[in-house]
Design a protein around this motif. Structure first.
Motif: not given
Ligand SMILES: Nc1ncnc2c1ncn2[C@@H]1O[C@H](COP(=O)(O)OP(=O)(O)O)[C@@H](O)[C@H]1O
Ligand SMILES: [Mg+2]
Length: 215
Positions: A100-113
């Motif tokens: 989650y931290g990495i996806f957030s840092a990449l601006g992709l936290q809403d696209s994980i799924m």
């Protein structure tokens, strides 16, 4: 951790001498960028360092057990979500705080799924980078990992890599001097392929692969 040592590595494909007697030592935790024109052997070098391609001569010493590789192509499973792609490699699930931290840092936290197939090229690139970081490698190989990202996202992505790499060793192939400068560390300039192709057979060898900037 030990130094990663490339010792007099040579590789040819048919008539083409791609790498010749290349030696390089990477200290644990160091960052090294590799630049050079298309076809000069950058990807071949990373493949040899990763152990995916065998050199004709020379050897790689001190290769750690966990090698993360962002290939020049995304190499993602298109029908799977970003999270599932990462789970395949790392065992981590979408609830994992690091993921989650990495996806957030990449601006992709809403696209994980989100299925990778539905993502833009730049999003896929970042998922491939997230996958390598989530693997928590001791050695991270980046093959033009930031290519195609627009300026602001590229910067954000490089920040993410610098933050989440921990203390792993990084070897990064790039065409952009600005990227190498931003990542810091040493800069290795590989030989000019044009010289090699234009030159009479063998006459321009060796093409020294000098470190042009020390870490
Ligand atoms: N598996 C292979 N078989 C034959 N030639 C190859 C193979 N892999 C790479 N090459 C050739 O070796 C040269 C270096 O390739 P590569 O390492 O991909 O260069 P770069 O990443 O610097 O663009 C190129 O001329 C390429 O066509
Ligand atoms: Mg390449």
């Amino acid at each position: 951790m030990k130094n990663l040592v490339m010792e007099r590595i040579s590789k040819r494909y048919g008539e083409k001498q791609v790498l010749q007697e290349l030696s390089l030592t990477l200290r644990p935790g160091s960052v090294t960028s590799v630049m050079g024109p298309s076809g000069c052997g950058k990807t071949t070098l990373l493949n040899i360092v990763a152990g995916l391609v065998k050199p004709d001569s020379g050897r790689v010493l001190g290769r750690p057990g966990r090698v993360g590789f962002v290939f020049q192509e995304d190499r993602l499973c298109m029908d799977f979500s970003a999270a599932a792609n990462i789970r395949l490699v790392t065992g981590k699930t979408g609830k994992d705080p690091m993921m989650y931290g990495i996806f957030s840092a990449l601006g992709l936290q809403d696209s994980i799924m989100m299925p990778v197939r539905e993502m833009s090229g730049g999003m896929k690139r970042r998922v491939a980078i997230a996958r390598a970081l989530c693997y928590q490698p001791e050695l991270l190989l980046l093959d033009e990992a930031f290519k195609g990202l627009d300026a602001q996202i590229r910067q954000q992505t490089m920040d993410c890599v610098l933050k989440w790499r921990g203390d792993c060793t990084v070897l990064c192939v790039t065409h952009e001097r600005a990227e190498a400068d931003y990542l810091g560390g040493a800069l290795l300039q590989l030989g000019r392929t044009a010289d090699r192709e234009e030159g009479e057979q063998g006459s321009r060898f060796p093409f020294p692969s000098g470190i042009t900037r020390e870490a």
